[in-house]
Write a protein that holds these residues in place. Structure first.
Motif, mmCIF file in Angstrom:
data_model
loop_
_atom_site.group_PDB
_atom_site.id
_atom_site.type_symbol
_atom_site.label_atom_id
_atom_site.label_comp_id
_atom_site.label_asym_id
_atom_site.label_seq_id
_atom_site.Cartn_x
_atom_site.Cartn_y
_atom_site.Cartn_z
ATOM 1 N N SER A 249 0.976 -1.420 7.720
ATOM 2 C CA SER A 249 0.671 -2.170 6.502
ATOM 3 C C SER A 249 1.941 -2.362 5.679
ATOM 4 C CB SER A 249 -0.361 -1.395 5.680
ATOM 5 O OG SER A 249 -0.191 -1.664 4.303
ATOM 6 N N PRO A 250 2.360 -3.619 5.471
ATOM 7 C CA PRO A 250 3.557 -3.863 4.643
ATOM 8 C C PRO A 250 3.416 -3.270 3.248
ATOM 9 C CG PRO A 250 2.890 -5.856 5.780
ATOM 10 C CD PRO A 250 1.798 -4.856 6.018
ATOM 11 N N GLU A 253 4.244 0.331 3.230
ATOM 12 C CA GLU A 253 5.691 0.538 3.402
ATOM 13 C C GLU A 253 6.453 0.291 2.107
ATOM 14 O OE1 GLU A 253 7.174 -1.493 6.874
ATOM 15 O OE2 GLU A 253 5.533 -0.718 8.111
ATOM 16 N N TRP A 254 6.090 -0.773 1.384
ATOM 17 C CA TRP A 254 6.792 -1.054 0.120
ATOM 18 C C TRP A 254 6.527 0.024 -0.921
ATOM 19 C CZ3 TRP A 254 10.877 -3.838 -0.075
ATOM 20 C CH2 TRP A 254 11.029 -4.954 0.740
ATOM 21 N N SER A 312 9.274 -1.097 16.603
ATOM 22 C CA SER A 312 8.788 -0.190 15.566
ATOM 23 C C SER A 312 8.640 1.195 16.162
ATOM 24 C CB SER A 312 7.460 -0.682 15.008
ATOM 25 O OG SER A 312 6.407 -0.228 15.820
ATOM 26 N N PHE A 323 11.121 -12.001 6.592
ATOM 27 C CA PHE A 323 10.455 -11.004 5.766
ATOM 28 C C PHE A 323 10.412 -9.642 6.452
ATOM 29 C CE2 PHE A 323 8.604 -14.742 3.572
ATOM 30 C CZ PHE A 323 9.029 -14.405 2.309
ATOM 31 N N GLU A 324 10.127 -9.658 7.752
ATOM 32 C CA GLU A 324 10.060 -8.386 8.476
ATOM 33 C C GLU A 324 11.427 -7.712 8.519
ATOM 34 O OE1 GLU A 324 6.389 -9.648 11.427
ATOM 35 O OE2 GLU A 324 8.449 -9.593 12.168
ATOM 36 N N ARG A 327 12.073 -6.170 5.198
ATOM 37 C CA ARG A 327 11.272 -4.965 4.998
ATOM 38 C C ARG A 327 11.808 -3.808 5.836
ATOM 39 N NH1 ARG A 327 6.355 -6.508 6.670
ATOM 40 N NH2 ARG A 327 6.205 -5.054 8.396
ATOM 41 N N THR A 344 10.142 3.356 10.163
ATOM 42 C CA THR A 344 9.206 2.334 10.624
ATOM 43 C C THR A 344 9.770 1.639 11.850
ATOM 44 O OG1 THR A 344 10.202 0.686 9.172
ATOM 45 C CG2 THR A 344 8.284 1.852 8.333
ATOM 46 N N SER A 345 11.081 1.749 12.038
ATOM 47 C CA SER A 345 11.723 1.002 13.104
ATOM 48 C C SER A 345 12.675 1.942 13.834
ATOM 49 C CB SER A 345 12.495 -0.171 12.494
ATOM 50 O OG SER A 345 12.999 -0.986 13.506
#
Lengths: 508, 508
Positions: A249-250, A253-254, A312, A323-324, A327, A344-345
């Motif tokens: 979920s973005p 994460e933010w 990820s 955008f990805e 993020r 996340t990555s």
């Protein structure tokens, strides 16, 4: 030296931790009514609490009337022992659970080793977040909560220590509240108590805010609580093997990015905010540099990874849209600069230039007076200013131009302290990497070097075989104990721990 | 600022270099009578000499009556320009030869690029020894002599600069002979002239001794001369692609080891020896640490590589006997710590721990006041002592315990200078490696990192693709120019060059 009072206070610490363990045992018992995974966890926590209570009373009772007169040396000994002994008690639930758990899950085999349990506990209390556990998703929730809780407690402890009690130990500049040690002959100073109480309230409120935000963004209450504990403490223990990417979920994460950044900022500034000194906060050089650094590195990394294929930590590989990429870059930059260590990555697969920048940020770390580790932004800034001054000194040896940070002059002592710390970190990193190369014949340089800096700076994951999707479990026990030492050195800013090895420290 | 005198002195420098070029042209002419390879070299050297003479007169004649009043700023500008402009003139013979040479040999294609020629000349005058030329064995001997000669001149220049003229620029301690700048309003001080003359005699005698020793050990006069020029200057240019291994003689290798170690020691000590101050030499802290470091690292590396299969730079692979392991370890340790850069063994293939130790020695380097580069042993020592002092300061903030080196107190300014230099080297290394990673998309971290430190510390070969059996030719031209800057920064100890970028430096 007033040993009696030091031992008494260690007793108080053990009793306090035992009560937290007892509360966790109760929580595990309630969970166990419905969750078969929790069958032995209440017993493990209760046994650990009993050990803590027994040890605590053994240390406290004989010295309960010890005079509360401590000076700098006692305070430093107490600080070092707090983390070393506290981690020993915090490791017991892992060990007891592994001993008694009936089902054969991967984590159980790993936690049968006391060294692994101690590593996990030190990593928790120092808010490093390096883990030896894989298979988190199959673990009892009470154990996962305890992992997150150790980070939350460790984070609070370090803020109170470096902002309220011994600011000169942690910060390079003397712009914080109280004077040396925070104690007088008649006990802890009242203003230290006040500041500590305020910090505790701010820390709790921010945690609560993050729990609610994460719950609204879709996490369960349990996951939200654990991740909030680990974000604000810049710890990085997750409840999933895939770390923050597991929730896909973005928004989540933010939210984590925001609270990691809040955790890596100076908590002294939050006290200023509470006291309505907004201008002082906005003018803070370190805060500006810290936010600027995160923004610039995020932009560079986003530009490097955009439209490339990124993987990820949950294992999905896809070409990153703009955008990805932003993020993923923001998350990794924030998680490394704040020394949290969520992922996340799998940045181990990113281009060399992105990885190099992240390793550089590992060394720099967050702000002084925060839960973050590393050299600290303000020290790096002072050192850079000193070097610039040295250039002028080369052609004008007799000109003395004081170094200023945000208007106030950095005196020679503070400058030397910052430079010494910078060099000590580099030397410690070289020695640590060298020892790891000797202890592990099969290790590569990138793994060894980043394992040491990731442990020292309380980040957690490094590159290579200690990367974002790996664990520290494969290292030998001597290496793990060495890294425990590195984590403690990093958390207590080297000198507070190294003093214990100085003969003069023990002389009266 | 007294620009007139600076320009006049650059004119003198060009005229002096032109006369050396003219002598080399005569040498090439004599060789050309029998050697067809030398067909165009006399013309190349003569043309370069003519350019030098023309440029020199152009700078000298208009300002020949400039007042010899220089202060620190003029001296620093002169020093920086000496190396930058001197290298430009020293690169001309390479370029002219490549332009006019009739036969198509590999080196010719490489030297058709002015950037490559300048890189080779900077690498020579700074005594780095990083080369872009492969196929040395097929090159005209006059060109090989010129390469070695640039190192010999550069080595002498740096000793005279840091021991006699501007000691405070190079050494961290003020135990050397003369005071600031070495000039008064009426010209160069007489004691500076005396010291410079003594250094020149010592340097020449040592070179002569090595030439004779190498000749007796079996080298030709030509090879002996070139290798003596490059050993004592801790330069590292050889006359063979296989470097010192090409001669396959243990005796030759031990002679080179000895003279590299002599070149990496403080030449101020040789002046003391000449003046019969033996006790001062024996008590010298830096000398003891330097020799001790070479001995310890040799022992460790020999233990690591004994009975393993090692490959010489001449391409032979064999299992190392104890004696061979000691010789290979001693040679590589000496060549790296003295920052010479000769090679007998492809240490790129050695175990990681041996390579790591060698890279560490690259950073440390030789003694102050020597031809060696690096941070310098004495600075590392002062920094270590300062860190130890900081540990005590952590628990006794008010105790001031002066740092002593060999009985004399290191004052705050000297300590801060040593610490600043240490940190500046680390920062420069990080920035340089970062720029190289950006400029060369295909480079790996080990190559980039060791290329920068090998150029900065005037070593020459690094690891990976700039290892002992590789060259720097494959790098792009921007990277080579960047590394030229790194070599100059390393040779002039950073601040002497960085001042040119300070606005305050140019203000009156």
């Amino acid at each position: 030296m007033n040993h009696c009072f030091v031992i008494r206070q260690i007793g108080v610490l053990l009793l306090a931790l035992a009560s937290v363990l007892a509360a966790t045992a109760a929580f595990a018992f309630v969970l166990g009514l419905r969750d078969p995974l929790e069958s032995r966890t209440p017993a493990a926590f209760a046994a650990a609490a009993a050990c803590g209570a027994f040890g605590g009373l053994l240390a406290f009772l004989p010295f309960r009337r010890a005079a509360p007169q401590i000076e700098r040396r006692e305070a430093m000994l107490l600080v070092a022992l707090t983390w070393i002994v506290g981690a020993a008690l915090a490791s017991l639930p892992y060990y007891f659970w592994a001993l008694w758990c009936p089902s054969e899950i991967p984590a159980r085999a790993l936690l049968r080793s006391p060294v692994n349990c101690y590593f996990e506990a030190v990593s928790g209390l120092t808010t490093v977040g390096a883990t030896i556990i894989s298979g988190l998703d199959e673990m009892p929730r009470s154990i996962l909560l305890w992992r997150a809780l150790t980070q939350w407690i460790g984070g609070l402890g370090i803020i109170v220590l470096f902002v309220a009690i011994l600011p000169s130990l942690g910060a390079a500049t003397k712009r914080l509240f109280v004077a040396e040690t925070g104690t007088t002959r008649s006990g802890v100073r009242p203003e230290v108590r006040q500041t500590a109480r305020l910090l505790w309230i701010i820390y709790s409120c921010l945690t609560l805010a993050q729990i609610i935000a994460l719950r609204i963004a879709g996490m369960t209450w349990f996951d939200a609580t654990c991740h909030a504990f680990a974000s604000l403490a810049t710890g990085g223990f997750s409840t999933r093997d895939a770390s923050a990417a597991a929730f896909g979920s973005p928004g989540i994460e933010w939210i984590i990015i925001l609270f990691m950044i809040l955790g890596g900022a100076n908590f002294g500034l939050y006290c200023q905010l509470v006291r309505s000194r907004f201008r002082a906060v906005l003018a803070d050089t370190e805060l500006r540099l810290y936010l600027g650094s995160i923004a610039v590195v995020t932009a560079i990394i986003a530009a490097v990874i955009v439209h490339t294929s990124i993987t990820s930590t949950a294992g999905q590989t896809a070409s990153a849209t703009t955008f990805e990429a932003i993020r993923a870059a923001a998350f990794q930059t924030a998680t490394i600069q704040t020394t949290t260590g969520f992922a996340t990555s799998d940045f181990n697969q990113w281009p060399l230039i992105a990885k190099s920048l992240l390793v550089l940020l590992m060394f720099i770390g967050g702000c002084s007076g925060s839960t973050a580790g590393g050299i600290k932004v303000i020290r790096v800034w002072i050192v850079l200013r000193a070097i610039c001054g040295e250039i002028e000194r080369a052609f004008r040896p007799n000109v003395v131009r004081p170094v200023r940070v945000a208007g106030s002059i950095i005196d020679d002592t503070a400058m030397r302290a910052a430079m010494s710390y910078f060099i000590a970190v580099i030397l410690l990193w070289i020695v640590g990497t060298g020892v790891l190369l000797l202890l592990e014949p099969a290790i590569d340089l990138a793994t060894a070097g980043t394992a040491v800096v990731a442990c020292f700076s309380t980040v957690g994951p490094g590159l290579g075989r200690v990367g974002a999707v790996e664990t520290y479990a494969w290292l030998s026990e001597p290496s793990k104990l060495m890294l425990c030492g590195v984590m403690l050195l990093g958390r207590l800013e080297i000198f507070a721990l190294l003093v214990l090895f100085s003969i003069r420290f023990w002389r009266d």
